[in-house]
Design an enzyme around this catalytic site. Structure first.
Site, PDB file in Angstrom:
ATOM      1  N   LEU A 209      -8.768   0.938  -1.566  1.00  0.00           N
ATOM      2  CA  LEU A 209      -8.917   1.965  -0.546  1.00  0.00           C
ATOM      3  C   LEU A 209      -8.505   1.443   0.827  1.00  0.00           C
ATOM      4  CD1 LEU A 209      -9.898   4.825   0.149  1.00  0.00           C
ATOM      5  CD2 LEU A 209     -12.170   3.841   0.519  1.00  0.00           C
ATOM      6  N   ASP A 210      -7.582   2.174   1.480  1.00  0.00           N
ATOM      7  CA  ASP A 210      -7.136   1.888   2.836  1.00  0.00           C
ATOM      8  C   ASP A 210      -6.563   0.487   3.001  1.00  0.00           C
ATOM      9  OD1 ASP A 210      -7.821   4.418   3.759  1.00  0.00           O
ATOM     10  OD2 ASP A 210      -9.872   3.821   4.206  1.00  0.00           O
ATOM     11  N   GLU A 211      -6.018  -0.074   1.927  1.00  0.00           N
ATOM     12  CA  GLU A 211      -5.438  -1.412   2.018  1.00  0.00           C
ATOM     13  C   GLU A 211      -3.995  -1.435   1.534  1.00  0.00           C
ATOM     14  OE1 GLU A 211      -7.838  -4.440   0.274  1.00  0.00           O
ATOM     15  OE2 GLU A 211      -9.684  -3.765   1.246  1.00  0.00           O
TER      16      GLU A 211
END
Length: 298
Positions: free
Chosen positions: A229-231
């Site tokens: 997530l969000d990486e």
């Protein structure tokens, strides 16, 4: 009668091998193509080479002929090569929840031609933006998502994506976490936008947290979606300065503006083939001359 010359582009990613630039340029020249814009990057850390070329075929060669003729060169340099027509608009699905600033901004840019895309649908887990989407003659799909129905809801989303022929999915502040399976299936074809406070300020109200800590810079990050997530690999970022005299509401408003701009720039780079995923990072080439021009003013 004036004949319009097609505008084609070539993307190449391959191991860094001497002679690849010359081989590509020579092939296009011998095929009667005039190169109008070129960018390349040789990454010494990963040993990868990236190139994007815009060109006009002046001897009548079709995209298929150019693609077929390039195959021996691609094989020689172990290259992933993609020829495409720069005038063809990519089909895009937008996904949104209850924050509409990115959606409204993208609809405006699409309407004036600043983002040359074909929005083939909007998916939301709420009904808030049904009217504005339908008023743009764009299909609107409301798919409620709960902890119990998430697999079924995501299956419906994928049916819409695949049925519409969408080549890109944009999470325009869609506040649901996508499954690992969907992320893998759509790898390199889902773009997300979020604030640039991670990992410092997480949760539902990061701007309030940032205000309470007195930060002096707020911003936004647009990236490809991965199972982490969000990486995912970052495509575009920007910031805006804030001062001690501004309120928490100011933070939200300024953050809303920079999120909209960053997401639009990331989409623009992707649809023009300017972004290459390079491990956990990206190579993002500058925009070609004229690619930011709008079809109309408003």
């Amino acid at each position: 009668m004036t004949t319009t010359v097609p505008r084609y582009a070539l993307r190449v990613a391959c191991p860094s091998i001497r002679g690849v630039t010359a081989a590509i340029a020579t092939y296009l020249s011998q095929s009667g193509c005039n190169i109008s814009d070129s960018a390349q990057f040789d990454d010494a850390d990963t040993g990868r080479y990236f190139m994007r070329i815009s060109f006009q075929p002046q001897d009548g060669h079709t995209l298929e002929q150019l693609r077929d003729g390039f195959e021996p060169i691609a094989a020689k340099f172990e290259a992933n090569a993609e020829f495409f027509d720069e005038t063809e608009k990519k089909k895009v699905i937008l996904m949104v929840s209850r924050f509409g600033h990115c959606l409204n901004d993208l609809l405006y840019r699409w309407r004036i031609g600043a983002l040359p895309i074909d929005i083939v649908g909007v998916i939301s887990n709420h009904m808030d933006y049904q009217r504005i989407v339908v008023n743009h003659d764009i299909p609107f799909h409301c798919i409620k998502v709960t902890g119990e129905n998430k697999p079924e809801a995501e299956a419906k989303q994928m049916q819409i994506v695949e049925g519409s022929g969408a080549e890109l999915v944009v999470l325009a502040r869609y506040m649901q976490v996508l499954s690992d399976e969907m992320c893998r299936k759509m790898s390199g074809r889902i773009i997300n936008i979020h604030h640039s406070f991670l990992p410092s300020f997480k949760g539902a109200n990061p701007y309030k947290q940032a205000f309470e800590r007195g930060v002096k810079l707020i911003g936004a990050t647009s990236h490809y979606v991965t199972a982490d997530l969000d990486e995912g690999p970052i495509i575009e970022q920007d910031i805006v300065r804030v001062t001690h005299a501004q309120s928490g509401e100011d933070y939200v408003s300024l953050g809303r503006d920079v999120e909209s701009q960053v997401l639009a720039r990331a989409i623009h780079a992707h649809i023009h083939g300017r972004v290459f995923i390079n491990g956990n990072k990206t190579v993002v080439f500058p925009a070609s001359p004229g690619s930011h021009a709008s079809e109309r003013m408003g």
